[in-house]
Design an enzyme around this catalytic site. Sequence first.
Site, PDB file in Angstrom:
ATOM      1  N   HIS A  36       3.152  -6.353  53.738  1.00 14.57           N
ATOM      2  CA  HIS A  36       4.019  -6.204  52.558  1.00 14.57           C
ATOM      3  C   HIS A  36       3.657  -4.873  51.887  1.00 14.57           C
ATOM      4  O   HIS A  36       2.712  -4.789  51.124  1.00 14.57           O
ATOM      5  CB  HIS A  36       3.749  -7.400  51.631  1.00 14.57           C
ATOM      6  CG  HIS A  36       4.612  -7.461  50.410  1.00 14.57           C
ATOM      7  ND1 HIS A  36       4.877  -8.641  49.775  1.00 14.57           N
ATOM      8  CD2 HIS A  36       5.248  -6.514  49.691  1.00 14.57           C
ATOM      9  CE1 HIS A  36       5.645  -8.420  48.714  1.00 14.57           C
ATOM     10  NE2 HIS A  36       5.874  -7.132  48.638  1.00 14.57           N
ATOM     11  N   THR A  47       7.676 -13.587  53.279  1.00 20.30           N
ATOM     12  CA  THR A  47       7.485 -12.797  52.064  1.00 20.30           C
ATOM     13  C   THR A  47       8.685 -13.024  51.153  1.00 20.30           C
ATOM     14  O   THR A  47       9.832 -12.876  51.581  1.00 20.30           O
ATOM     15  CB  THR A  47       7.338 -11.296  52.394  1.00 20.30           C
ATOM     16  OG1 THR A  47       6.100 -11.112  53.058  1.00 20.30           O
ATOM     17  CG2 THR A  47       7.305 -10.458  51.134  1.00 20.30           C
ATOM     18  N   CYS A  58       9.721  -2.932  47.729  1.00 25.42           N
ATOM     19  CA  CYS A  58       8.690  -3.116  48.768  1.00 25.42           C
ATOM     20  C   CYS A  58       9.335  -3.332  50.138  1.00 25.42           C
ATOM     21  O   CYS A  58      10.521  -3.619  50.248  1.00 25.42           O
ATOM     22  CB  CYS A  58       7.818  -4.321  48.450  1.00 25.42           C
ATOM     23  SG  CYS A  58       6.747  -4.100  47.026  1.00 25.42           S
TER      24      CYS A  58
END
Lengths: 208, 163
Positions: free
Chosen positions: B46, B23, B29
């Site tokens: 995520h 990611t 996040c």
Amino acid sequence: MDNNSKLTNLHMDAIREVGNIGTGNAATALSRLLGRTVDMDVPVAEFVPIYDVAAHYGSPETYVCAVLVRTEEEFSCSLIFMIEEEKAAILADLIIPMDISGMDEETRLQIRDSALSEQGNIILGAFLNALSQITGWVLPTTTPAVARDMLGSIMDLVASMFGVIGESAMLVKTSLHIKGLDDELGGTVIMIPDPGSLEALLSKLGVL
Amino acid sequence: MTQPIHVGMADLVVSKHPATLVTLGLGSCIGLVIYDQASKTAGMVHIMLPDSREAKNLPKPGKFADTAVPLLLEELAKLGVNKSQLRAKMAGGAQMFSMPGKADSAIFGVGSRNVEATTKLLAASGIRLVASDTGGSKGRSVEFSTETMKFIVKTLGTGTKEL
């Protein structure tokens, strides 16, 4: 208003026009500050899926510098001035009245952040002044916040803001181009009305 | 190394060995990995926001911590993992912009609320969080390989950590 189905072309045109007048004023302010010609692109107003906000502006790991201000009284909105990190240094140096190349890295970054924060403040403040003149709203701005990091990380802010209520983000984007330099130098102004505040704006503009 | 699988915002991916889950550009996040070392099975999600209760609809359960964690466990269970062996690692939850007086506001405090919600949910599900790199003001890119079960966390400027 969390999806585009409720917005007509007339609404989008009105929002784009706000972007146009706001960025026009911002370009003028930047031009005065730098003593150089500043051109702007035609603004784009659009709904972007929150999952694609970062990808919309480039690769998620692009190193960028972003200045953020908010206004939160009569109309709630965030404004971001974003520029690639290496170009941010060139832009900052244009208003730093001394040679900082001999200073240590930490000090240079601090001086540049301060310059960029001021430039961002002038650009985004000019945008809000124009909006204030159109609407009659008083739009005080917060102190500018500066972040220098990956594009994806910075755009998390926008995605999470809109993510609470829906699946798409309303963004108005324009690029500014500073002329008369060896390198192409420009940044992006993004207006991000808070979810729900778009109705107030459209209603004030007389199109809702 | 296997071709990395990119886990985009609100995406959830589970895989058996060999897999590399990636990611890029996490800000507020969370990149959460739950894995089973013995069967070399792992999943990454995520997470964007802490709580789905305010949402009107839920097209992507990976978006909210309270829907993402149960779904990740469910998807891993489908691959036949032994739940008692599962471990978790996470990174993210930064606050990218600092604005005086607004650190805890709904907008700017979302990173720390994501961390808090995810930590609580893992504890409630009985999953041991063995490593984490959260908070602060810098963005992170993360990579997890089922070969090593290491969580590599990259930050601009300050380099790479191995969790």
